[in-house]
Design a protein around this motif. Structure first.
Motif, PDB file in Angstrom:
ATOM      1  N   ALA A 335      13.499  46.212  11.476  1.00 23.77           N
ATOM      2  CA  ALA A 335      14.128  47.064  10.492  1.00 23.77           C
ATOM      3  C   ALA A 335      15.527  46.450  10.071  1.00 23.77           C
ATOM      4  O   ALA A 335      16.191  45.876  10.791  1.00 23.77           O
ATOM      5  CB  ALA A 335      14.567  48.286  11.035  1.00 23.77           C
ATOM      6  N   LEU A 336      15.326  45.826   8.677  1.00 23.87           N
ATOM      7  CA  LEU A 336      16.409  45.025   8.273  1.00 23.87           C
ATOM      8  C   LEU A 336      17.355  45.671   7.291  1.00 23.87           C
ATOM      9  O   LEU A 336      18.503  45.213   7.359  1.00 23.87           O
ATOM     10  CB  LEU A 336      15.568  43.877   7.689  1.00 23.87           C
ATOM     11  CG  LEU A 336      14.721  43.119   8.224  1.00 23.87           C
ATOM     12  CD1 LEU A 336      13.989  42.072   7.374  1.00 23.87           C
ATOM     13  CD2 LEU A 336      15.483  42.411   9.339  1.00 23.87           C
ATOM     14  N   GLN A 337      16.812  46.748   6.431  1.00 24.37           N
ATOM     15  CA  GLN A 337      17.756  47.352   5.726  1.00 24.37           C
ATOM     16  C   GLN A 337      17.361  49.006   5.290  1.00 24.37           C
ATOM     17  O   GLN A 337      15.997  49.175   5.451  1.00 24.37           O
ATOM     18  CB  GLN A 337      18.209  46.645   4.360  1.00 24.37           C
ATOM     19  CG  GLN A 337      16.745  46.077   3.486  1.00 24.37           C
ATOM     20  CD  GLN A 337      17.155  45.277   2.431  1.00 24.37           C
ATOM     21  OE1 GLN A 337      17.246  44.212   2.809  1.00 24.37           O
ATOM     22  NE2 GLN A 337      16.966  45.729   1.128  1.00 24.37           N
ATOM     23  N   GLU A 338      18.043  49.740   4.935  1.00 25.80           N
ATOM     24  CA  GLU A 338      17.779  51.020   4.394  1.00 25.80           C
ATOM     25  C   GLU A 338      16.723  50.977   3.311  1.00 25.80           C
ATOM     26  O   GLU A 338      16.847  50.012   2.365  1.00 25.80           O
ATOM     27  CB  GLU A 338      18.940  51.756   4.181  1.00 25.80           C
ATOM     28  CG  GLU A 338      19.615  52.439   5.540  1.00 25.80           C
ATOM     29  CD  GLU A 338      20.388  53.622   4.939  1.00 25.80           C
ATOM     30  OE1 GLU A 338      19.853  54.713   4.220  1.00 25.80           O
ATOM     31  OE2 GLU A 338      21.469  53.599   5.492  1.00 25.80           O
ATOM     32  N   GLY A 339      15.617  51.705   3.257  1.00 32.90           N
ATOM     33  CA  GLY A 339      14.566  51.530   2.400  1.00 32.90           C
ATOM     34  C   GLY A 339      14.639  52.674   1.129  1.00 32.90           C
ATOM     35  O   GLY A 339      13.653  52.327   0.069  1.00 32.90           O
ATOM     36  N   SER A 340      15.671  53.468   1.119  1.00 31.59           N
ATOM     37  CA  SER A 340      15.356  54.389   0.033  1.00 31.59           C
ATOM     38  C   SER A 340      17.004  55.005  -0.503  1.00 31.59           C
ATOM     39  O   SER A 340      17.863  55.010   0.638  1.00 31.59           O
ATOM     40  CB  SER A 340      14.652  55.534   0.236  1.00 31.59           C
ATOM     41  OG  SER A 340      14.584  56.515  -0.568  1.00 31.59           O
ATOM     42  N   SER A 341      17.176  55.415  -1.500  1.00 32.08           N
ATOM     43  CA  SER A 341      18.474  55.693  -2.052  1.00 32.08           C
ATOM     44  C   SER A 341      18.361  57.218  -1.976  1.00 32.08           C
ATOM     45  O   SER A 341      19.511  58.173  -2.108  1.00 32.08           O
ATOM     46  CB  SER A 341      18.668  55.476  -3.277  1.00 32.08           C
ATOM     47  OG  SER A 341      18.075  55.730  -4.145  1.00 32.08           O
ATOM     48  N   ILE A 342      17.122  57.685  -1.693  1.00 35.90           N
ATOM     49  CA  ILE A 342      16.728  59.343  -1.583  1.00 35.90           C
ATOM     50  C   ILE A 342      16.405  59.667  -0.150  1.00 35.90           C
ATOM     51  O   ILE A 342      16.554  60.723   0.193  1.00 35.90           O
ATOM     52  CB  ILE A 342      16.111  59.803  -2.824  1.00 35.90           C
ATOM     53  CG1 ILE A 342      15.952  61.139  -2.818  1.00 35.90           C
ATOM     54  CG2 ILE A 342      14.670  59.156  -2.707  1.00 35.90           C
ATOM     55  CD1 ILE A 342      15.344  61.807  -4.106  1.00 35.90           C
ATOM     56  N   MET A 343      15.492  59.138   0.501  1.00 40.05           N
ATOM     57  CA  MET A 343      14.622  59.504   1.510  1.00 40.05           C
ATOM     58  C   MET A 343      15.456  59.057   2.857  1.00 40.05           C
ATOM     59  O   MET A 343      15.219  57.739   3.055  1.00 40.05           O
ATOM     60  CB  MET A 343      13.213  58.941   1.512  1.00 40.05           C
ATOM     61  CG  MET A 343      12.531  59.599   0.343  1.00 40.05           C
ATOM     62  SD  MET A 343      10.685  58.962   0.118  1.00 40.05           S
ATOM     63  CE  MET A 343      11.302  57.281  -0.678  1.00 40.05           C
ATOM     64  N   PRO A 344      16.139  59.711   3.452  1.00 38.81           N
ATOM     65  CA  PRO A 344      16.817  59.355   4.861  1.00 38.81           C
ATOM     66  C   PRO A 344      15.948  58.757   5.689  1.00 38.81           C
ATOM     67  O   PRO A 344      14.815  59.394   5.927  1.00 38.81           O
ATOM     68  CB  PRO A 344      17.344  60.570   5.077  1.00 38.81           C
ATOM     69  CG  PRO A 344      17.357  61.742   4.210  1.00 38.81           C
ATOM     70  CD  PRO A 344      16.126  61.313   3.326  1.00 38.81           C
ATOM     71  N   GLY A 345      16.441  57.802   6.353  1.00 39.01           N
ATOM     72  CA  GLY A 345      15.503  57.222   7.273  1.00 39.01           C
ATOM     73  C   GLY A 345      14.323  56.198   7.337  1.00 39.01           C
ATOM     74  O   GLY A 345      13.938  55.652   7.940  1.00 39.01           O
ATOM     75  N   LYS A 346      14.302  56.068   6.029  1.00 35.89           N
ATOM     76  CA  LYS A 346      13.039  55.281   5.615  1.00 35.89           C
ATOM     77  C   LYS A 346      13.517  53.629   5.544  1.00 35.89           C
ATOM     78  O   LYS A 346      14.696  53.384   5.024  1.00 35.89           O
ATOM     79  CB  LYS A 346      12.735  55.529   3.955  1.00 35.89           C
ATOM     80  CG  LYS A 346      11.468  55.081   3.524  1.00 35.89           C
ATOM     81  CD  LYS A 346      10.962  55.517   2.246  1.00 35.89           C
ATOM     82  CE  LYS A 346       9.679  55.242   1.964  1.00 35.89           C
ATOM     83  NZ  LYS A 346       9.461  53.707   1.360  1.00 35.89           N
ATOM     84  N   VAL A 347      12.575  53.020   6.242  1.00 33.44           N
ATOM     85  CA  VAL A 347      12.975  51.500   6.076  1.00 33.44           C
ATOM     86  C   VAL A 347      11.519  50.837   5.658  1.00 33.44           C
ATOM     87  O   VAL A 347      10.477  50.989   6.244  1.00 33.44           O
ATOM     88  CB  VAL A 347      13.095  51.292   7.826  1.00 33.44           C
ATOM     89  CG1 VAL A 347      13.269  49.591   7.819  1.00 33.44           C
ATOM     90  CG2 VAL A 347      14.481  51.663   8.128  1.00 33.44           C
ATOM     91  N   ASN A 348      11.742  49.982   4.754  1.00 28.39           N
ATOM     92  CA  ASN A 348      10.470  49.272   4.079  1.00 28.39           C
ATOM     93  C   ASN A 348      10.211  47.934   4.676  1.00 28.39           C
ATOM     94  O   ASN A 348      11.271  47.244   5.252  1.00 28.39           O
ATOM     95  CB  ASN A 348      10.800  49.198   2.540  1.00 28.39           C
ATOM     96  CG  ASN A 348      10.953  50.534   1.936  1.00 28.39           C
ATOM     97  OD1 ASN A 348      10.169  51.488   2.233  1.00 28.39           O
ATOM     98  ND2 ASN A 348      11.754  50.691   0.964  1.00 28.39           N
ATOM     99  N   PRO A 349       8.999  47.357   4.536  1.00 25.60           N
ATOM    100  CA  PRO A 349       8.759  46.134   5.018  1.00 25.60           C
ATOM    101  C   PRO A 349       8.961  44.941   4.115  1.00 25.60           C
ATOM    102  O   PRO A 349       8.371  44.533   3.491  1.00 25.60           O
ATOM    103  CB  PRO A 349       7.058  46.113   4.906  1.00 25.60           C
ATOM    104  CG  PRO A 349       6.846  47.232   4.013  1.00 25.60           C
ATOM    105  CD  PRO A 349       7.698  48.246   3.902  1.00 25.60           C
ATOM    106  N   THR A 406       9.529  33.927   8.702  1.00 22.21           N
ATOM    107  CA  THR A 406       9.630  33.834  10.116  1.00 22.21           C
ATOM    108  C   THR A 406      10.528  34.433  11.030  1.00 22.21           C
ATOM    109  O   THR A 406      10.184  34.973  11.962  1.00 22.21           O
ATOM    110  CB  THR A 406       9.217  32.191  10.397  1.00 22.21           C
ATOM    111  OG1 THR A 406       8.238  31.692   9.521  1.00 22.21           O
ATOM    112  CG2 THR A 406       9.045  31.737  11.710  1.00 22.21           C
ATOM    113  N   GLU A 407      11.833  33.943  10.866  1.00 22.06           N
ATOM    114  CA  GLU A 407      12.937  34.311  11.706  1.00 22.06           C
ATOM    115  C   GLU A 407      13.403  35.821  11.449  1.00 22.06           C
ATOM    116  O   GLU A 407      13.640  36.543  12.460  1.00 22.06           O
ATOM    117  CB  GLU A 407      14.129  33.548  11.208  1.00 22.06           C
ATOM    118  CG  GLU A 407      13.936  32.043  11.238  1.00 22.06           C
ATOM    119  CD  GLU A 407      13.473  31.729  12.714  1.00 22.06           C
ATOM    120  OE1 GLU A 407      13.898  32.237  13.571  1.00 22.06           O
ATOM    121  OE2 GLU A 407      12.524  30.692  12.721  1.00 22.06           O
ATOM    122  N   LYS A 408      13.236  36.461  10.006  1.00 23.55           N
ATOM    123  CA  LYS A 408      13.569  38.020  10.118  1.00 23.55           C
ATOM    124  C   LYS A 408      12.401  38.735  10.192  1.00 23.55           C
ATOM    125  O   LYS A 408      12.652  40.120  10.291  1.00 23.55           O
ATOM    126  CB  LYS A 408      14.389  37.947   8.760  1.00 23.55           C
ATOM    127  CG  LYS A 408      15.445  37.320   8.602  1.00 23.55           C
ATOM    128  CD  LYS A 408      16.156  37.586   7.128  1.00 23.55           C
ATOM    129  CE  LYS A 408      17.349  36.933   6.988  1.00 23.55           C
ATOM    130  NZ  LYS A 408      18.520  37.596   7.852  1.00 23.55           N
TER     131      LYS A 408
END
Length: 497
Positions: A335-349, A406-408
């Motif tokens: 998990a690198l950063q929040e994935g949404s400005s509207i959906m809480p807890g969403k993490v994107n690839p 690779t690293e992240k």
């Protein structure tokens, strides 16, 4: 009008500055070319030819630092060769060598004011480099910049050369340097995937073809396939260097070597290898090597193949991590950063998406290079600067992108073993493994019956007393499934009627 200590004229200009209300005096020097005079800032190492090019080509994408360094290296090698064959006076030649060495250290990167997108087959960049070297050499010897009667960009710095042999030689040097850096990242990527292959070797899961359940595999097998594809890309790019290392330095305008001393031609490439640490070689046919740039299309195509594999890997990882609750979710990405400005807890690839975007950009640049390489006419390809821009940018994008991917992303991937088991048990992937024991038709009937009853296939087989739990354990042994043969053969009885 004022004059410098060596008598070279200066122009005095008043310009308004945001330093209180004071007026600051700036000095300019006059430089002349065949089109007339231009005022050049006194402290600038570039000159009239650079200024005209900067004014003519408005798209200001900067020349890659690797190409700037490579061009100074080429000029160093040429000056050294000219010195040794007696074409350059020692004092002038040594000052030019010193200026080139400083240029390779990056001291004049900001003085390269021409954009990489330019007409003229690279003449603008060649002259920008020539002017920087000439003016720095003048400065070293105590003269004012612009005093080209003492050291001339054409007659001294460009001696025995043409844009047509120095530019593409510099591009090849920069490409080889950049490929060395890219290879390090590819090796790191391959080794990371191989580590994951070992880590996930015992994680049994559903294999999928056309996004439908197929046969059991291990998660390690999937990562092993990724590693093998990248290993193939590494080998391809390593082999491509054989053709890039052939240069046309010494061929001057069209490859005939006009105005170049024969001994100079032999020495220049030797000295270029010395300063760059590369195994460059004189092309067998300088005339042909000046005309044709298809080697860049070849290398570009291999970079495209790398991009193709990276995109495939990134999208597979996105599918396998899809969820976390309503998708496949057989692996978890960092998990690198929040994935949404509207959906809480969403993490994107995001790293998978990032490397896919880079891959697509590389594929597009490959098309541009193919068109550019095919656009050469007669004795020269005028689109060399565009080829240089695209090939060096492709390599840089891939180098940085692979490192981040690779690293992240890859290093932190975790297997969700319980989820892998759950999906495997719910699927009919086991059905193919028992065909050798029951036959295709009987197995198909059992699959349909199990579907009608809505049961787990493994439990259904045990419940129907077709196989024991121990027999199914032998059939679904990860080691058995991941190699050729019949899983459980010799340990499980054939039960065909």
């Amino acid at each position: 009008m004022k004059r410098s200590l060596d008598g070279f004229p200066k122009i005095e200009v008043n310009t308004q500055r945001k330093e209180g209300k004071a007026l600051k005096k700036e000095f300019f020097r006059k430089e002349r070319d065949l089109l007339g005079e231009e005022a050049i800032p006194e402290n600038a190492y570039w000159g009239v030819h650079s200024k005209r090019a900067r004014d003519n080509f408005p798209f200001s994408k900067k020349v890659p630092p690797s190409l700037v360094k490579a061009y100074f290296a080429v000029k160093w090698a040429c000056a050294r060769a000219n010195l040794e064959v007696g074409l350059l006076e020692a004092k002038i030649g040594n000052a030019i060598l010193k200026a080139c060495e400083e240029g390779m250290e990056g001291k004049f990167n900001e003085e390269v004011i021409v954009p990489i997108f330019q007409g003229g087959a690279g003449t603008s960049l060649n002259m920008n480099i020539n002017e920087i070297i000439a003016n720095r050499a003048l400065e070293i010897l105590g003269y004012s910049k612009g005093n080209y009667q003492k050291i001339n960009p054409f007659d001294h710095v460009n001696l025995s050369q043409s844009t047509n042999d120095t530019f593409m030689t510099a591009v090849k040097v920069a490409t080889l340097w950049q490929l060395d850096e890219l290879e390090k990242e590819i090796i790191n990527l391959q080794e990371t995937l191989q580590q994951k292959e070992k880590e996930f070797a015992s994680v049994l899961k559903v294999g999928r073809t056309e996004l439908q359940d197929a046969v059991p595999i291990t998660l390690g097998m999937e990562f092993g396939a990724f590693a093998e594809a990248i290993a193939r890309d590494r080998w391809r790019l390593w082999k491509s260097r054989e053709r890039i290392k052939e240069v046309n330095l010494g061929g001057t305008a069209v490859g005939t070597g006009l105005n170049a001393h024969p001994e100079y031609i032999a020495r220049a490439i030797v000295h270029l290898n010395e300063i760059t640490g590369l195994p460059l070689a004189k092309a067998m046919n300088l005339f042909e090597n000046t005309q044709n740039l298809d080697v860049f299309s070849e290398v570009s195509g291999l970079l495209r193949s790398l991009a193709v594999n990276l995109r495939k890997i990134a999208n597979d990882l996105r599918l396998l991590s899809m969820g976390p609750r309503a998708g496949i979710s057989e692996i978890s990405l960092p998990a690198l950063q929040e994935g949404s400005s509207i959906m809480p807890g969403k993490v994107n690839p995001v790293m998978c998406e990032y490397i896919e975007g880079i891959a697509i950009d590389v594929m597009g640049k490959d098309q541009a290079i193919a068109f550019s390489c095919s656009s050469g006419q007669l004795e020269l390809n005028h689109l060399g600067p565009f080829i240089a821009a695209h090939i060096l940018e492709m390599i840089e994008e891939l180098k940085l992108g692979i490192n981040a991917f690779t690293e992240k992303c890859l290093r932190g991937i975790r297997a969700n073993q319980e989820r892998c088991n759950e999906l495997l048990e719910k699927s009919f992937a086991l059905a193919t493994c028992i065909v050798p024991y029951l036959g295709h038709e009987r197995t198909s009937e059992l699959v349909q019956e199990c579907l009608r009853e809505g049961k787990n296939f493994r439990d259904f087989l045990i419940e129907q007393k077709i196989f024991s739990e121990e027999e199914l354990k032998n059939i679904l042994n990860p080691l058995e499934i991941s190699r050729p043969g019949i899983p459980g053969f010799g340990k499980v009885e054939v039960k065909r009627p």
